[in-house]
Design a protein around this motif. Structure first.
Motif, short mmCIF file in Angstrom:
data_model
loop_
_atom_site.label_atom_id
_atom_site.label_comp_id
_atom_site.label_asym_id
_atom_site.label_seq_id
_atom_site.Cartn_x
_atom_site.Cartn_y
_atom_site.Cartn_z
N LEU A 1 45.83 158.33 176.96
CA LEU A 1 44.66 158.11 177.81
C LEU A 1 43.45 158.83 177.24
N LYS A 2 42.30 158.18 177.25
CA LYS A 2 41.07 158.80 176.79
C LYS A 2 40.52 159.68 177.93
N PRO A 3 39.81 160.76 177.60
CA PRO A 3 39.29 161.68 178.62
C PRO A 3 38.46 160.99 179.69
N GLU A 4 37.71 159.93 179.31
CA GLU A 4 36.85 159.27 180.29
C GLU A 4 37.64 158.49 181.34
N SER A 5 38.98 158.46 181.21
CA SER A 5 39.81 157.80 182.22
C SER A 5 40.02 158.66 183.45
N ALA B 1 52.46 158.96 184.36
CA ALA B 1 52.53 160.41 184.12
C ALA B 1 51.27 161.10 184.63
N ALA B 2 50.12 160.50 184.40
CA ALA B 2 48.86 161.10 184.84
C ALA B 2 48.78 161.15 186.37
N ARG C 1 41.10 154.00 180.10
CA ARG C 1 40.71 153.68 178.73
C ARG C 1 41.70 154.22 177.71
N PHE C 2 41.90 153.42 176.64
CA PHE C 2 42.75 153.79 175.52
C PHE C 2 42.05 153.39 174.23
N ASP C 3 42.30 154.10 173.16
CA ASP C 3 41.85 153.65 171.85
C ASP C 3 42.70 152.47 171.41
N THR C 4 42.16 151.65 170.51
CA THR C 4 42.87 150.47 170.03
C THR C 4 44.24 150.84 169.47
#
Length: 344
Positions: A250-254, A301-302, A242-245
């Protein structure tokens, strides 16, 4: 923009029922309710039934109205999806269903409403049964006293449609669309006399459906499913990243999805993959190429932080070159915004 004096008055009145206690009559709006911002209530009305679902589906009358084969069903129902709001109003004493409905109709038409189906008086009777036999009432909360007059005073043991029968002699229905910000919002109004203990008031029901995409990325694909997808098709689309628009962070919920992606790569130590970012068609191609590339690099990277060797991963941004659905709808655009793992 608020539509003036648009009320769906849910009225029921004590038509001479001495057995009913005075405090049974609703005296206030149901807790947690609010008028829809598109439609203001008729002055003096009470909002005694209210429900809102952030994403749901509902059936509304089509242009052909009621079915000839089964007059209690819509002939060509419109299946509407999105944010569904249901309101059931109790109108003020002295206001007839006709006065209320004409105000609703006038306000809607002045706001650019496009009618699809309408009926008045007895021809509307069957339309009520189509609503009454649905489960609409089950999705709504009700004010104290609003459910009196339904099969032994026990609404939950009765049909989960609309709780208090709307009379057919003064019934009027209007269904169609109202354009808001380029989006057609579905609106249905049903106004009539009440056929129970509240016979000195009008009953009115309104349903509004605002199209929107179903929230995506709420389900994580596990390592086993990812491995099977890669083996079967050489790639797999992942919506749990997940990403913000317009952002590449990366959003934490990813985290849960990234953990599963790393797990399948650890289980297949010789596999190398492309991490491919995809966008919808909103914005310029250059901006989307940069955005999709940045998102793919963030995933790479993640994964390296999770122990995957960098030489096994390659980031690639495809912008909106490879859609999996039409970009003409928000739902389609949501499906196109994705990250894919592709075997090298």
């Amino acid at each position: 923009m608020r539509i003036p004096a648009l009320t769906l008055l849910c009225a029921l009145a004590l038509a001479g029922s001495a057995a009913r206690a005075a405090d049974d009559t609703p005296t206030a709006d149901v807790r947690g309710s609010a008028d829809h911002p598109l439609i203001s209530r008729f002055p003096g009305s009470l909002l005694v039934g209210y429900g809102q679902q952030d994403w749901a589906t509902t059936e509304l009358p089509g242009a052909a109205g009621m079915s000839k084969a089964d007059p209690h069903k819509f002939a060509d129902p419109v299946q509407a999806e999105g944010k569904v709001t249901r309101l059931y109003y109790l109108g003020p004493l002295g206001k007839t269903p006709l006065e209320i409905f004409r105000n609703q109709q006038q306000a809607l038409m002045a706001a650019g409403f496009k009618p699809r189906f309408s009926c008045e008086l007895k021809p509307c009777a069957d339309a009520y049964f189509a609503l009454e036999t649905s489960d609409r009432g089950k999705t709504m909360n009700w004010a104290k006293g609003a459910l009196v007059g339904v099969k032994g005073n026990n609404f939950k043991g009765a049909r989960w449609g609309l709780p208090m029968a709307l009379g057919t002699d003064e019934a009027r229905i209007l269904a169609g669309t109202l354009n808001r910000g380029g989006t057609p919002v579905q609106v249905m109004v049903y106004t009539a006399e009440a056929e129970n203990e509240y016979t000195d008031r009008a009953a009115s029901y309104i349903e509004i459906v605002e199209p929107k995409a179903m929230p995506s990325g709420q389900v994580t694909v596990d390592a086993k499913a990812i491995g099977q997808g890669l083996q079967a098709e050489g790639k797999i689309a992942l919506y749990g990243v997940r990403f913000d628009t317009g952002k590449t962070e990366l959003k934490p919920e990813s985290a849960a999805q990234l953990d599963q992606m790393a797990a399948v790569l650890k289980a297949q130590p010789t596999a190398k993959v492309f991490i491919v970012g995809h966008t919808d068609n909103v914005g310029s191609l250059d901006a989307n190429l940069k955005l999709s590339q940045g998102r793919a690099q963030a995933v790479v990277a993640a994964l390296t932080q999770r122990g995957i060797a960098a030489n096994r991963l390659q980031a690639h941004g495809s912008a909106n070159y490879s859609p999996v659905a039409s970009n003409a709808s928000e739902d389609g655009r949501a499906k196109n915004r994705r990250v894919e793992m592709v075997l090298q």
